[in-house]
Design an enzyme around this catalytic site. Sequence first.
Site, PDB file in Angstrom:
ATOM      1  N   SER A   1       0.819  -1.209   0.000  1.00  0.00           N
ATOM      2  CA  SER A   1       0.000   0.000   0.000  1.00  0.00           C
ATOM      3  C   SER A   1       0.857   1.265   0.000  1.00  0.00           C
ATOM      4  O   SER A   1       1.607   1.502  -0.944  1.00  0.00           O
ATOM      5  CB  SER A   1      -0.963  -0.043   1.188  1.00  0.00           C
ATOM      6  OG  SER A   1      -1.957   0.947   1.092  1.00  0.00           O
TER       7      SER A   1
ATOM      8  N   ASP B   1      11.290   4.654  -9.416  1.00  0.00           N
ATOM      9  CA  ASP B   1      11.069   5.195 -10.757  1.00  0.00           C
ATOM     10  C   ASP B   1      11.848   6.483 -10.993  1.00  0.00           C
ATOM     11  O   ASP B   1      12.248   6.778 -12.125  1.00  0.00           O
ATOM     12  CB  ASP B   1       9.580   5.439 -10.996  1.00  0.00           C
ATOM     13  CG  ASP B   1       8.807   4.156 -11.255  1.00  0.00           C
ATOM     14  OD1 ASP B   1       9.423   3.065 -11.167  1.00  0.00           O
ATOM     15  OD2 ASP B   1       7.595   4.224 -11.537  1.00  0.00           O
TER      16      ASP B   1
ATOM     17  N   LYS C   1      -0.655  -3.949  -3.605  1.00  0.00           N
ATOM     18  CA  LYS C   1      -1.964  -3.334  -3.331  1.00  0.00           C
ATOM     19  C   LYS C   1      -1.965  -1.945  -3.963  1.00  0.00           C
ATOM     20  O   LYS C   1      -1.382  -1.003  -3.436  1.00  0.00           O
ATOM     21  CB  LYS C   1      -2.232  -3.236  -1.835  1.00  0.00           C
ATOM     22  CG  LYS C   1      -3.600  -2.614  -1.497  1.00  0.00           C
ATOM     23  CD  LYS C   1      -3.835  -2.611   0.007  1.00  0.00           C
ATOM     24  CE  LYS C   1      -5.192  -2.003   0.342  1.00  0.00           C
ATOM     25  NZ  LYS C   1      -5.214  -0.536   0.153  1.00  0.00           N
TER      26      LYS C   1
END
Length: 407
Positions: free
Chosen positions: A307, A318, A332
């Site tokens: 989460s 990223d 999730k």
Amino acid sequence: MIQPFLKRSLLWLTLLFWFATATPALALTEEQKLFNEAWRIVNQSYVDPSFNHSNWFQLREKILKKPLDNRDQTYTAIEGLLAKLDDPFTRLLRPDQYRNLQVSTAGELSGVGLQIGFEAESGDVVVIAPIEGSPAALAGLLSGDRILTVDGVAISGRDLDEAAARMRGPRGTTVALQVLRDQQTLDFELVRDRISLNPVRSQLDRDGDHPPIGYIRLSQFNANASVEVAHAIAQLDQQGAEAFVLDLRNNSGGLLTAGIEIAREWLNEGAIVYTVNRQGVLDSFAANGQALTDKPLALLVNRGTASASEILAGALQDNERAILVGDRTFGKGLIQSLFELSDGAGLAVTVAEYETPNHNDINKQGIQPDLAVEQSEPLFAEAIASAAVRQYQAAVTALTEQVRHRA
């Protein structure tokens, strides 16, 4: 001959008379009003406008035709309505459950210290992570254990809140858990205790042939998390840390806002997360140029990393701000909002999906670490930042190389 305006007037009178006789006013009972309140929240907020391909209006009418004689029947009706969505994260929180959830994101609670989740494929209640130092962690429960019974009562993953409520209780009382681990059934008897929810622990690691490493363990994204992480960064920086390890293993998430704030403490520029709502509208959160350090960073992750932890991990990976070390994360990619009902109960409703800055959807897939290192040791608080722990040592080795390249 009737004038045109008179024809129109007669037509409107006829329609009004028909509407008044065909749709008599219905006075809703207090129980029906509460059910309707819950229905309306989901109708306005739920991420899937098809409501899992169900006729949401027809479902309401069908249930309202049945008597709702007391509050328990109303809660059961709401739960039956939400079950049509086939979404374990959209759920009713009865008043005591709602209060407990509010406490767990802000302070402390009494129980065994397990963060649990629902596995859709099997329908099982699965341990995401035990809280450090809790009765569950000290007894040896592990991420991935499947909880079969609580005090002899079989539980289903479709009612996570009931499972959690059965494990909570007054400090000093006992609770028996039966779990399945690698096809073996294990029994645990735990003594409930006060669970401290201080989410951050930190230390400076000067041991070994490596630069000073600032180690920060973040166990939950609660209301205090971002302030505590910022304090740990500043303190370790003053002590001479040349690189950092942020440990998100067994961190099952928490507040989205805390995840975004902590990402900004490490990331000076770039997107943090994209969210997509039911209209397909893409919203984004980005760094604000206020990073607290630019020193090399490694994140430790495992299958208990979920989460908000995955939002943070995805943002730093990223943007090439950090190297991820460990196991694939939980997966999730859904965001819930909490809504309070008028009687003190609450609704947790999935309102959006999220994507990482590179527009990766990690739901049910997780994030693959840059450096895959299997976790072979249980995570005990006194040993997780030592040379004996393979994942931590792999992170230190990678950071040492980065520090030397910067010199």
